[in-house]
Design an enzyme around this catalytic site. Structure first.
Site, short mmCIF file in Angstrom:
data_model
loop_
_atom_site.label_atom_id
_atom_site.label_comp_id
_atom_site.label_asym_id
_atom_site.label_seq_id
_atom_site.Cartn_x
_atom_site.Cartn_y
_atom_site.Cartn_z
N GLU A 868 -1.29 11.18 -4.49
CA GLU A 868 -0.87 11.91 -3.24
C GLU A 868 -0.87 13.48 -3.62
O GLU A 868 -0.76 14.29 -2.77
CB GLU A 868 0.49 11.61 -2.69
N1 MCN Z 1 -4.55 7.92 -12.49
C1 MCN Z 1 -4.84 8.33 -13.79
N2 MCN Z 1 -4.30 9.17 -14.48
C2 MCN Z 1 -3.15 9.62 -14.03
C3 MCN Z 1 -2.68 9.37 -12.75
C4 MCN Z 1 -3.49 8.41 -11.96
O1 MCN Z 1 -6.19 7.96 -13.98
N3 MCN Z 1 -2.40 10.39 -15.04
C5 MCN Z 1 -5.27 7.11 -11.49
C6 MCN Z 1 -4.74 5.74 -11.30
O2 MCN Z 1 -5.16 4.83 -12.34
C7 MCN Z 1 -5.04 5.03 -9.90
C8 MCN Z 1 -5.26 6.67 -9.26
O3 MCN Z 1 -5.46 7.71 -10.27
O4 MCN Z 1 -6.41 4.72 -10.02
C9 MCN Z 1 -4.15 7.19 -8.36
O5 MCN Z 1 -2.93 6.63 -9.05
P1 MCN Z 1 -1.31 6.69 -8.32
O6 MCN Z 1 -1.33 8.30 -8.26
O7 MCN Z 1 -0.41 5.91 -9.24
O8 MCN Z 1 -1.36 5.94 -7.05
P2 MCN Z 1 -1.44 4.64 -6.57
O9 MCN Z 1 -2.45 3.64 -7.58
O10 MCN Z 1 -0.10 3.94 -6.27
O11 MCN Z 1 -2.47 4.66 -5.18
C10 MCN Z 1 -1.63 5.04 -4.00
C11 MCN Z 1 -2.04 6.64 -3.80
C12 MCN Z 1 -1.50 6.63 -2.33
S1 MCN Z 1 -0.11 6.38 -2.07
C13 MCN Z 1 -2.40 6.82 -1.22
S2 MCN Z 1 -1.99 6.91 0.20
C14 MCN Z 1 -3.83 6.89 -1.54
C15 MCN Z 1 -4.15 7.19 -2.72
O12 MCN Z 1 -3.59 6.87 -3.68
N4 MCN Z 1 -4.86 6.17 -0.60
C16 MCN Z 1 -6.15 6.29 -1.00
N5 MCN Z 1 -5.49 7.49 -3.18
C17 MCN Z 1 -6.43 6.85 -2.36
N6 MCN Z 1 -7.82 6.72 -2.69
C18 MCN Z 1 -8.92 6.26 -2.04
N7 MCN Z 1 -9.98 6.21 -2.13
N8 MCN Z 1 -8.33 5.38 -0.80
C19 MCN Z 1 -7.20 5.64 -0.46
O13 MCN Z 1 -6.97 5.02 0.88
#
Ligand code: MCN
Ligand code: FES
Ligand code: FES
Length: 907
Positions: A868
């Site tokens: 986000e």
């Molecule tokens: N990540 C990483 N290194 C970090 C932090 C995160 O590599 N230091 C990677 C994670 O492994 C994950 C991605 O980034 O693959 C997002 O991680 P995170 O922020 O933990 O979010 P979530 O996995 O809980 O995903 C949900 C978030 C939200 S809330 C929405 S809404 C959203 C989003 O991610 N909707 C998406 N990204 C999206 N991306 C796509 N393509 N489509 C959506 O609907």
């Protein structure tokens, strides 16, 4: 019926089809070539692109009667398969260009036609091509797609080899922190990643097709529902109304705070007494074919007493407004923020005070894949529901009582999902599928068309805000006052939690010692509020970030310098009165400064009287986690010698849950010397994967990353021998040691008080600074972002391709939020195009992402979240850049050309 011979991927096929059927459905339904996807269904998105006789066409609007005899058609299946990948498919994988993957086949097919004609393309030609062919991607911000085409062209020209292009593991074998290719990429680029509608084609012949009878008004009493005529229509198996629902016929919103005046049971599965919003489901027709179900749905007669519709906060709060949910006031939740001393005397004495009203509206999510799912009873009599849910365990609890099934008898599974951006934080069709399966005893399938996707799923909740800053003449913030009203539509689920975001994020990023404010959640008859990426922060931070610029102007200080004076520094507290996880904003601003100075010079040089250029800045902050003691569980099992299987419910919107799990697990299992291909993933099925919580609130990398880490470390510990070597699978079995470990992690955080907004809600935060360069056409008022620089701190990066992709895609949505996207007019905002989805040329190709990776004390291997972050406040920076360019100050989004022109006139 017509007979039509076509040559598909080099093979002649004879089809017997309805002349009115579209080619996309013929390819998918009759030839099982499901790599061709259907998104908008009306020539707006290019998901269905195929090549016909050398030209890219959109097969969703190409009727079979218009397909020439013996037409040569190439679909994604004909571009290349797993063992014969086309350069485009290779390059798509290497650039992380398939996030959810729903647009991927259409883009690759489209790009193939381009490169077949001209392998010496420029970036601008690639962008023009995708624009012309209307290829839309909601996940990637387009840049990685153009990168992929350019590399594929290089490969086709013989300038590089496949080996040059392909990803290589570093010598130490570490996956964490690299550009390792996500496990699902191969299936996505070959069109073999089966989404819900593809799986739907594999259901047995007895499956009933569902269509909804939906409300066409926004507020009414239901006087009667007459299904008799519909029941007599051809192919109809059953017409289902509230009378057929065995359970409570409501979805529980799981009230978060006791002071909420609602009970959380306000959302019916099938409306019985009232219509609360346009599109509410009043009945379901189950029939043998989708057409039969649709025809019969039109015959259901619903008698209504139409009531005044309250389509915004002021309307629903008016003195004469009736209660939308009788017995619950339209303002059903209130919260306050109170930090430090009373603000009024401070404001009176402050050298400078600025105050303004702000509005961020009902941004539509616009995934390319419309909502879809199916349900059936398994051999044990359990009800299995497959959908795009990004919270399978949460939704299980929200829908089981309403359907009337014992929780033990209900299983939720997430299908491969074509993007949700948060709308699937709320259940949409899950309970409808459950009710229909119970009422008919048959497998049932329901897909939305794009009109239903647009008008019936939840939207970002508009915030009406007023914010006031008091500061010294040197620009030090002394106090803030805030007031915000949240239009949450008719259903309360998580509305109270969202309203708390106003306390947490208005003014976030800056140390403001004294704050007073009031927020409230308001029930209206417009689209129900569901989560949308950023969840309250894009609304809250829009107000404070634009007001910061107004303050800078009043003080005569550069907006960069004003921010630099006020950002969190060691010891400073957030608006909720706690210390943030890390203090990285100063390092981030230091990194940005030279770029800012260059940009200021550049925009001046490039500005003309006709087209003015400007640069803007905003700071974005968001928590990675749900408030308070958020928890996640995952398991790790040694399943064969050298093979570890990870079980978790890290739902994948498209963001890369597979890669996050693999990257984190591999890091934790590295002592074993394991190769990434020996880590197997089992994900997102409540019958076999532990409760890891929702994939919302950018919580998964922190929460499920940590529980995965814990599970893996428990396994490693169990395998470790006294001499520091590790037991084999056989040795573990021989010694009777457990092979499977459940890891659990709870965030060390506490809820915010409803009375004061004070608390320590998140164990990890993410930070960004956005700096767009914008041009404004002074004649038309049209603004365009021509370059975007972003400094991001998502903690230690697990996968660079994934995080880059998150940032490009999230910023693209921020550009849409700033300039074009809206869902307000139910007659006008009915599809992707009218809702303002950005096409390739609306998004700049010139992106510069700079990272500051500050290790997070509570993040798994130092990672925070990323999902986000890019949609926290980019729109505010664009609005600030528009002001910098031309002096038009926009405070109510979107900044459509007519608003900018009006702003220019008001100067
Ligand atoms: N990540 C990483 N290194 C970090 C932090 C995160 O590599 N230091 C990677 C994670 O492994 C994950 C991605 O980034 O693959 C997002 O991680 P995170 O922020 O933990 O979010 P979530 O996995 O809980 O995903 C949900 C978030 C939200 S809330 C929405 S809404 C959203 C989003 O991610 N909707 C998406 N990204 C999206 N991306 C796509 N393509 N489509 C959506 O609907
Ligand atoms: Fe055919 Fe969107 S253009 S599905
Ligand atoms: Fe393009 Fe998801 S990857 S829409």
């Amino acid at each position: 019926m017509i007979k039509k011979s076509i040559v598909v991927n080099g093979v002649t096929k004879t089809l017997f089809v309805d002349p009115e059927l579209d080619l996309a459905n013929a390819l998918r339904g009759q030839l099982h070539l499901t790599g061709t996807k259907i998104g908008c269904g009306k020539a707006q998105c290019g998901a269905c692109s195929v090549i016909m006789n050398g030209r890219v066409i959109r097969s969703c609007v190409t009727k079979m009667k218009r397909v020439p005899d013996n037409a040569e058609i190439t679909t994604i299946e004909g571009v290349g398969s797993q063992n014969t990948l086309h350069p485009l498919q290779l390059a798509w994988m290497v650039h992380g260009a398939a996030q959810c993957g729903f647009c991927t086949p259409g883009f690759i097919v489209s790009a193939k036609a381009l490169l077949d004609a001209n392998v010496n393309v420029t970036r601008e030609e690639v962008r023009d091509w995708f624009q012309k062919n209307r290829n839309v991607c909601r996940c990637t911000g387009y840049k990685p797609l153009v990168d992929a085409v350019m590399d594929a062209a290089r490969l086709m020209r013989g300038e590089i080899t496949k080996e040059d292009l392909w990803y290589k593991l570093p010598e130490d074998g570490q996956v964490f922190g690299t550009k390792y290719i996500r496990p699902s990429a191969l299936a996505k680029v070959t069109g073999t990643w089966d989404f819900g509608a593809d799986l739907g084609l594999s259901l047995p012949a007895e499956t009933l097709h569902l269509k909804l009878v939906q409300a066409k008004v926004s507020h009414a009493n239901i006087l009667s529902i007459d299904t008799s005529e519909a029941e007599k229509m051809p192919g109809v198996y059953k017409v289902i109304t509230y009378k057929d629902v065995k359970g409570k016929n409501a979805i529980t919103g799981l009230i978060t705070f006791p002071s909420n005046k609602g009970d959380g049971w306000d959302r019916p599965i099938l409306n019985d007494k009232k219509v609360f919003q346009f599109g509410d489901a009043i009945a379901i027709v189950a029939a043998d074919t989708p057409d039969h179900a649709r025809d019969a749905a039109e015959k259901v007669k619903v008698e209504l007493e139409v009531l005044p519709a309250y389509m915004s906060v002021p309307a629903a709060m008016a003195d004469d407004a009736i209660e939308i949910h009788p017995g619950t006031p339209n303002v059903y939740f209130e919260t306050k923020i109170s930090k430090g001393e009373e603000t009024q005397p401070i404001m009176e004495k402050a050298d400078v005070v600025v105050q303004d009203d702000f509005y961020v509206g009902r941004q539509p999510h616009l995934p390319i894949e419309p909502d879809v799912g199916f349900a059936y009873f398994d051999e044990e009599g359990k009800l299995i529901i497959h959908s795009k849910s990004i919270g399978i365990h949460l939704h299980h609890a929200m829908i089981a009582p309403g359907i009337g099934v014992d929780p033990d008898q209900l299983v939720l599974v997430q299908n491969p999902t074509g993007g949700t951006f948060g709308y699937k934080f709320s259940p949409t069709i899950e309970a409808l599928l459950g009710v229909a399966a119970v009422a008919t005893g048959k497998p049932v399938y329901l897909e939305f068309n794009y009109y239903q996707q647009t008008t019936y799923t939840g939207k970002r909740s508009p915030f009406f805000m007023n914010v006031k800053f008091g500061a010294t003449k040197e620009g030090k913030l002394l106090a803030m006052e805030s007031d915000w009203s949240v239009d949450h539509g008719p259903y309360s689920e998580f509305g109270d939690l969202l309203t708390m975001r106003g306390s947490q994020f208005i003014g976030a990023g800056y140390y403001i010692p004294n704050i007073r404010g009031n927020g409230r959640t308001v029930c209206t008859n417009h689209a129900w509020g569901s989560a949308f990426r950023g969840y309250g922060s894009p609304q809250s931070e829009f107000a404070s970030e634009v007001l910061m610029d107004e303050l800078a102007e009043k003080l005569g200080i550069d907006p960069f310098d004003l921010r630099y004076k006020n950002i969190y520094r060691p010891g400073d507290t957030t608006p909720t009165g706690c210390q943030p996880d890390v203090y990285s904003l100063e390092a981030m601003m230091d990194k940005l400064r030279p770029h800012y100075l260059e940009a200021k010079k550049r925009v001046k040089e490039l500005s003309t009287d006709e087209v003015k250029r400007g640069v803007g800045i905003s700071i974005g902050v968001y928590g990675a986690g749900l408030d308070g003691a958020d928890t996640s569980e995952s398991a790790a099992e040694l399943t064969a010698d050298g093979v570890v299987t990870i079980y978790n419910s890290w739902e994948d919107h498209g963001q890369g849950a597979d890669m996050g799990t693999l990257g984190t697990a591999h890091e934790a299992l590295r002592p074993l010397g394991i190769k990434p291909e020996n880590i197997k993933l089992v994900m997102n099925d409540t019958s076999i994967t532990p409760n890891s919580g929702v994939a919302g609130g950018s919580r998964s990398q922190v929460m499920t990353g940590n529980s995965t880490r814990v599970a893996c470390q428990m396994l490693v510990k169990a395998m470790e021998k006294a001499d520091g070597t590790y037991r084999t699978y056989d040795e573990m079995v021989a010694e009777g040691l457990s092979l499977k470990y459940l890891g659990k992690w709870t965030a060390p955080a506490s809820d915010c008080s409803v009375e004061t907004g004070q608390g320590n809600p998140f164990s990890c935060y993410m930070y960004a600074i956005f700096m767009p360069e914008v041009e404004v056409d002074m004649k038309t008022g049209k603004a365009k972002v021509v370059k975007m620089t972003c400094v991001a701190d998502p903690g230690c990066i697990v996968n660079r391709l994934v995080v880059d992709g998150q940032i490009y895609g999230g910023i693209a949505q921020g550009i849409g939020l700033a300039l074009t996207e809206d869902f307000e007019d139910l007659n006008k905002h009915i599809d992707m195009y009218s809702c303002g989805i950005p096409y390739p040329k609306d998004i700049p190709d010139d992106f510069n992402i700079l990272y500051v990776e500050t290790p997070r004390p509570h993040g798994p291997f130092g990672a925070s979240g990323s999902g986000e972050l890019p949609l926290t406040s980019p729109h505010a920076s664009i609005i600030n850049a528009i002001y910098n360019a031309c002096g038009a100050r926009i405070t109510k989004l979107p900044a459509l050309p007519e608003k900018i022109l009006a702003g220019l006139q008001n100067k």
